[in-house]
Design a protein around this motif. Structure first.
Motif, PDB file in Angstrom:
ATOM      1  N   ASP A  27     -14.610 -12.472   9.714  1.00 16.33           N
ATOM      2  CA  ASP A  27     -15.362 -11.522  10.527  1.00 16.33           C
ATOM      3  C   ASP A  27     -14.911 -10.104  10.180  1.00 16.33           C
ATOM      4  O   ASP A  27     -13.711  -9.822  10.209  1.00 16.33           O
ATOM      5  N   PRO A  28     -15.845  -9.201   9.865  1.00 15.68           N
ATOM      6  CA  PRO A  28     -15.465  -7.845   9.464  1.00 15.68           C
ATOM      7  C   PRO A  28     -14.690  -7.085  10.553  1.00 15.68           C
ATOM      8  O   PRO A  28     -13.800  -6.294  10.232  1.00 15.68           O
ATOM      9  N   THR A  29     -15.018  -7.320  11.817  1.00 15.61           N
ATOM     10  CA  THR A  29     -14.282  -6.647  12.893  1.00 15.61           C
ATOM     11  C   THR A  29     -12.828  -7.082  12.901  1.00 15.61           C
ATOM     12  O   THR A  29     -11.920  -6.256  13.049  1.00 15.61           O
ATOM     13  N   ARG A  30     -12.581  -8.373  12.712  1.00 15.53           N
ATOM     14  CA  ARG A  30     -11.205  -8.853  12.707  1.00 15.53           C
ATOM     15  C   ARG A  30     -10.431  -8.321  11.496  1.00 15.53           C
ATOM     16  O   ARG A  30      -9.248  -8.000  11.606  1.00 15.53           O
ATOM     17  N   ILE A  31     -11.095  -8.179  10.375  1.00 15.73           N
ATOM     18  CA  ILE A  31     -10.454  -7.585   9.198  1.00 15.73           C
ATOM     19  C   ILE A  31     -10.081  -6.133   9.507  1.00 15.73           C
ATOM     20  O   ILE A  31      -8.976  -5.678   9.193  1.00 15.73           O
TER      21      ILE A  31
END
Length: 113
Positions: free
Chosen positions: A38-42
Protein backbone atom coordinates in the motif's frame (compact mmCIF):
# COMPACT_ATOMS: atom_id res chain seq x y z
CA UNK A 1 11.50 -44.91 -45.44
CA UNK A 2 10.12 -44.47 -41.93
CA UNK A 3 12.41 -43.61 -39.04
CA UNK A 4 11.90 -45.51 -35.79
CA UNK A 5 10.21 -43.58 -33.00
CA UNK A 6 11.59 -43.98 -29.52
CA UNK A 7 9.34 -43.19 -26.59
CA UNK A 8 11.23 -42.56 -23.42
CA UNK A 9 9.47 -42.83 -20.07
CA UNK A 10 10.50 -39.78 -18.07
CA UNK A 11 8.70 -37.70 -15.57
CA UNK A 12 7.83 -34.28 -16.91
CA UNK A 13 7.87 -32.63 -13.54
CA UNK A 14 9.99 -33.45 -10.56
CA UNK A 15 8.07 -33.00 -7.32
CA UNK A 16 9.27 -29.86 -5.55
CA UNK A 17 7.02 -29.97 -2.53
CA UNK A 18 9.90 -30.81 -0.21
CA UNK A 19 11.59 -27.49 -1.05
CA UNK A 20 8.44 -25.39 -0.76
CA UNK A 21 8.00 -22.95 2.11
CA UNK A 22 5.96 -24.24 5.04
CA UNK A 23 2.42 -22.84 5.12
CA UNK A 24 3.01 -20.73 8.24
CA UNK A 25 6.11 -19.13 6.71
CA UNK A 26 4.30 -18.42 3.44
CA UNK A 27 1.47 -16.76 5.40
CA UNK A 28 3.96 -14.63 7.37
CA UNK A 29 5.69 -13.49 4.18
CA UNK A 30 2.34 -12.75 2.53
CA UNK A 31 1.33 -10.57 5.52
CA UNK A 32 4.62 -8.73 5.25
CA UNK A 33 4.22 -7.99 1.55
CA UNK A 34 0.54 -7.18 1.91
CA UNK A 35 1.55 -4.54 4.46
CA UNK A 36 4.15 -3.22 2.02
CA UNK A 37 1.68 -3.29 -0.89
CA UNK A 38 0.00 0.00 0.00
CA UNK A 39 1.52 3.37 -1.01
CA UNK A 40 0.32 5.06 2.19
CA UNK A 41 2.06 2.47 4.34
CA UNK A 42 5.26 2.89 2.31
CA UNK A 43 5.05 6.65 2.92
CA UNK A 44 4.48 6.09 6.63
CA UNK A 45 7.59 3.90 6.82
CA UNK A 46 9.54 6.58 4.97
CA UNK A 47 8.29 9.30 7.33
CA UNK A 48 9.27 7.25 10.38
CA UNK A 49 12.71 6.32 9.07
CA UNK A 50 13.51 9.94 8.15
CA UNK A 51 12.17 11.41 11.41
CA UNK A 52 14.59 12.74 13.99
CA UNK A 53 15.68 9.86 16.18
CA UNK A 54 14.08 7.35 13.80
CA UNK A 55 10.70 7.52 15.52
CA UNK A 56 7.48 9.42 14.98
CA UNK A 57 4.36 10.12 16.98
CA UNK A 58 1.06 9.13 15.39
CA UNK A 59 0.10 12.81 15.71
CA UNK A 60 2.96 13.70 13.34
CA UNK A 61 2.00 11.14 10.71
CA UNK A 62 -1.56 12.21 9.90
CA UNK A 63 -0.96 15.54 8.12
CA UNK A 64 1.79 14.35 5.74
CA UNK A 65 -0.38 11.53 4.40
CA UNK A 66 -3.62 13.54 4.54
CA UNK A 67 -5.58 10.94 6.48
CA UNK A 68 -7.43 10.90 9.78
CA UNK A 69 -5.73 9.62 12.92
CA UNK A 70 -8.01 6.57 12.91
CA UNK A 71 -7.02 5.64 9.36
CA UNK A 72 -3.33 6.16 10.05
CA UNK A 73 -3.68 4.06 13.22
CA UNK A 74 -5.18 1.26 11.12
CA UNK A 75 -2.25 1.41 8.68
CA UNK A 76 0.21 1.44 11.57
CA UNK A 77 -1.46 -1.62 13.12
CA UNK A 78 -0.99 -3.53 9.87
CA UNK A 79 2.66 -2.48 9.73
CA UNK A 80 3.10 -3.50 13.35
CA UNK A 81 1.37 -6.85 12.85
CA UNK A 82 3.69 -7.52 9.91
CA UNK A 83 6.70 -6.85 12.15
CA UNK A 84 7.83 -3.74 10.29
CA UNK A 85 7.41 -1.20 13.10
CA UNK A 86 7.42 -1.16 16.86
CA UNK A 87 4.97 0.83 18.94
CA UNK A 88 5.58 2.56 22.26
CA UNK A 89 2.75 4.19 24.20
CA UNK A 90 3.69 7.49 25.87
CA UNK A 91 0.73 8.94 27.68
CA UNK A 92 -2.07 9.20 25.15
CA UNK A 93 0.22 9.15 22.11
CA UNK A 94 1.73 6.19 20.30
CA UNK A 95 5.27 6.47 18.94
CA UNK A 96 6.49 4.26 16.13
CA UNK A 97 9.93 3.28 14.93
CA UNK A 98 11.15 0.81 12.32
CA UNK A 99 11.65 -2.64 13.80
CA UNK A 100 15.31 -3.63 13.91
CA UNK A 101 16.22 -5.43 10.70
CA UNK A 102 12.65 -5.36 9.38
CA UNK A 103 13.50 -4.15 5.90
CA UNK A 104 16.43 -6.55 5.65
CA UNK A 105 14.07 -9.34 6.71
CA UNK A 106 11.66 -8.31 3.94
CA UNK A 107 14.45 -8.63 1.38
CA UNK A 108 15.43 -12.04 2.79
CA UNK A 109 11.79 -13.17 2.67
CA UNK A 110 11.68 -12.34 -1.02
CA UNK A 111 14.85 -14.34 -1.63
CA UNK A 112 13.23 -17.37 0.09
CA UNK A 113 10.43 -17.36 -2.45
Amino acid sequence: MTLPVTIQQTSCCAPGAAAALPVAEAERIARLFKALGDPTRIRLLSLISSAEGGEACICDLTDPVGLSQGTVSHHMKLLSDAGLVTREQRGKWAYFSLADGALDAAGEALRQV
